[in-house]
Design a protein around this motif. Structure first.
Motif, PDB file in Angstrom:
ATOM      1  N   GLN A 231       0.802  -1.225   0.000  1.00 34.03           N
ATOM      2  CA  GLN A 231       0.000   0.000   0.000  1.00 34.03           C
ATOM      3  C   GLN A 231       0.837   1.278   0.000  1.00 34.03           C
TER       4      GLN A 231
ATOM      5  N   HIS B 232       1.174  -9.262   4.247  1.00 30.17           N
ATOM      6  CA  HIS B 232       0.023  -8.351   4.334  1.00 30.17           C
ATOM      7  C   HIS B 232      -0.711  -8.357   2.989  1.00 30.17           C
TER       8      HIS B 232
ATOM      9  N   ASN C 284      -1.248 -10.893   8.177  1.00 35.96           N
ATOM     10  CA  ASN C 284      -2.247  -9.864   8.441  1.00 35.96           C
ATOM     11  C   ASN C 284      -3.631 -10.344   8.020  1.00 35.96           C
TER      12      ASN C 284
ATOM     13  N   ALA D   1     -10.100  -5.252   0.808  1.00 34.90           N
ATOM     14  CA  ALA D   1     -10.780  -4.281   1.642  1.00 34.90           C
ATOM     15  C   ALA D   1     -11.883  -3.605   0.827  1.00 34.90           C
TER      16      ALA D   1
ATOM     17  N   TYR E 294     -12.431  -1.555  12.914  1.00 32.54           N
ATOM     18  CA  TYR E 294     -12.840  -0.304  12.283  1.00 32.54           C
ATOM     19  C   TYR E 294     -14.298   0.017  12.527  1.00 32.54           C
TER      20      TYR E 294
ATOM     21  N   GLU F 172      -5.572   2.108  -1.008  1.00 36.83           N
ATOM     22  CA  GLU F 172      -6.548   1.310  -0.271  1.00 36.83           C
ATOM     23  C   GLU F 172      -7.058   0.168  -1.169  1.00 36.83           C
TER      24      GLU F 172
HETATM   25  C1  BGC Z   1      -6.059  -3.951   6.234  1.00 35.49           C
HETATM   26  C2  BGC Z   1      -5.440  -2.729   5.610  1.00 35.49           C
HETATM   27  C3  BGC Z   1      -6.528  -1.832   5.048  1.00 35.49           C
HETATM   28  C4  BGC Z   1      -7.393  -1.381   6.203  1.00 35.49           C
HETATM   29  C5  BGC Z   1      -8.513  -0.438   5.803  1.00 35.49           C
HETATM   30  C6  BGC Z   1      -7.355  -3.703   6.951  1.00 35.49           C
HETATM   31  O1  BGC Z   1      -8.289  -4.560   6.405  1.00 35.49           O
HETATM   32  O2  BGC Z   1      -5.131  -4.665   6.986  1.00 35.49           O
HETATM   33  O3  BGC Z   1      -4.544  -3.153   4.636  1.00 35.49           O
HETATM   34  O4  BGC Z   1      -6.028  -0.768   4.333  1.00 35.49           O
HETATM   35  O5  BGC Z   1      -7.971  -2.482   6.837  1.00 35.49           O
HETATM   36  O6  BGC Z   1      -9.360  -1.028   4.891  1.00 35.49           O
END
Ligand code: BGC
Length: 419
Positions: A28, A120, A163, A201, A284, A379
């Motif tokens: 990324q 990752h 990851n 994602a 998140y 992203e």
């Molecule tokens: C991931 C990141 C991603 C982030 C936001 C996670 O799923 O590890 O690579 O950018 O969330 O979507």
């Protein structure tokens, strides 16, 4: 804007040695990850953005780390890119390994604890061409790569093997479809190019949730265990992996589906971490599970730039759940928000940290908080959602710290342990 932390909302007492930092990933941010499957996926799908030079962090990591350290942060999570280390099967690059050694050393010199991720999402292209994670040889191949990388991990204290294996297990089929020989723009019906959005994602963005593939998930668990075995022999690091934990909530009457979604999406991976030194939690948002699985998120003015519900409270729920299933110390290895409004980033993070603090006050052993992410980055097929504490000009690669970086740094500086 005043970046001073408001003590009346966010407590200042945190566990002794608590790490405060930011998280990144190689594909990324580094740029020109030419031998990776994601590079080829991007080339084959005109509907998504390309990573290109990304943030040129491959060359500019020192500047990035310096900004974080000067702000007051004490940890930096970054990844080693398998596609650079082993660009062809069995051909390992010592020069690339030395690059990551320099990153570890630079973090140390700047006073940042390096937290090193070994995988990752992106894979070497040859690996995906030859079956990737759908093939049993994957475990041995990954372990061989880890064996080579272990050469620079001797004095690293925190290692994350993979990851979000739960997201990787649903991304794998997409990569296989679009990257393997025969996929691509001329592949014809069912061949893959341009037919779907990537199941990374970005797939979460539009609220479509394919279940993670359990067979691949079990292979990833075997790969994790094989990596842990190698790393136990070669390092004295705390070893674990990071799971996407979504603060799932059952809709009325959907208890049975909820249990199953939670098992396939999260518990499989959380349970597999027993015996590790920590569980990495990446949180998140929160999602509802109804009779059809994870429900799509309706449009809402509060949704973040990638369409996720604005739920800073999710972090507390995720940390409690991960601890309940694993019994392990928790390390928040990702938490953040895609927004163009930096004041909103601060508000989200402050609230998330309040929920994290409440979990700690309830007795959960939490070792650190790593914000996703340091620089606005790629992203997974989309340059739109900006999660960074630092803005990047994508032509000059100039870095401009946002107020949220100064704010998080002030939280870190102000944090103190109980006497
Ligand atoms: C991931 C990141 C991603 C982030 C936001 C996670 O799923 O590890 O690579 O950018 O969330 O979507």
């Amino acid at each position: 804007m005043d970046t001073t932390r408001a003590d009346d909302t966010l407590p200042a007492v945190w566990p002794e040695g608590f790490l405060w930092g930011a998280s990144t990933s190689p594909h990324q941010t580094e740029g020109n990850n030419l031998n990776s499957d994601w590079w080829h996926l991007e080339a084959n799908m005109s509907s998504i953005d390309r990573s290109g030079d990304a943030c040129d962090s491959y060359h500019r990591y020192e500047e990035e780390m310096r900004l974080l350290a000067e702000a007051g942060l004490t940890a930096y999570r970054f990844g080693v890119e398998w596609a650079r280390i082993e660009p062809d099967e069995g051909h390992f690059s010592r020069a690339q390994l030395a690059h990551y050694q320099r990153m570890i050393d630079t973090a140390r010199v700047l006073g940042l604890e390096p937290v090193v991720t070994l995988h990752h999402f992106s894979n070497p292209r040859w690996f995906t061409d030859d079956g990737g994670w759908t093939d049993d040889r994957a475990v041995e191949r990954f372990a061989r790569y880890v064996e080579f990388v272990a050469g620079i991990l001797g004095d690293v204290r925190w290692i994350c093997t993979l990851n979000e294996p739960n997201v990787l297990s649903m991304m794998t089929h997409l990569l296989a479809t679009h990257v393997r020989p025969g996929a691509g723009v001329n592949a014809g019906a069912g061949g893959g190019a341009d037919s779907e959005v990537p199941a990374g994602a970005s797939e979460l963005d539009n609220g479509v949730f394919p279940a993670p593939d359990e067979e691949i998930g079990r292979r990833l668990i075997r790969a994790h265990k094989a990596a842990v075995k190698v790393l136990r022999q070669r390092t004295s690091a705390r070893i674990g992996w990071s799971v996407a934990v979504q603060a799932l909530v059952a809709a009325p009457g959907a208890q049975r589906e909820f249990q199953e979604v939670r098992r396939v999406w999260e518990d499989l991976y959380l349970e597999a971490s027993r015996g590790d030194d920590y569980i990495g939690v990446q949180s998140y948002t929160s999602r509802i599970v109804d009779e059809n699985g994870i429900a799509p998120q309706p449009d809402h003015p509060d949704n973040t730039l990638n369409g996720w519900p604005y739920r800073p409270d999710a972090l507390g729920t995720a940390v409690r759940r991960a601890h309940e299933v694993t019994g392990l110390p928790v390390f928040v290895t990702e938490n953040g928000i895609a927004t163009a409004d930096d004041a909103r980033r601060i508000a989200y993070t402050e609230e998330a940290l309040c929920h994290l603090h409440a979990a700690i006050a309830d007795g959960i052993d939490v070792r650190g908080y790593l914000h996703w992410t340091s620089v606005d980055n790629f992203e997974w097929g989309d340059w739109g959602p900006t999660f960074g504490l630092i803005a990047v000009d994508r032509e000059t690669f100039a870095r401009t710290p946002k107020l949220s970086l100064a704010w998080l740094g002030s939280v870190a500086r102000g944090a103190r342990a109980n006497p």
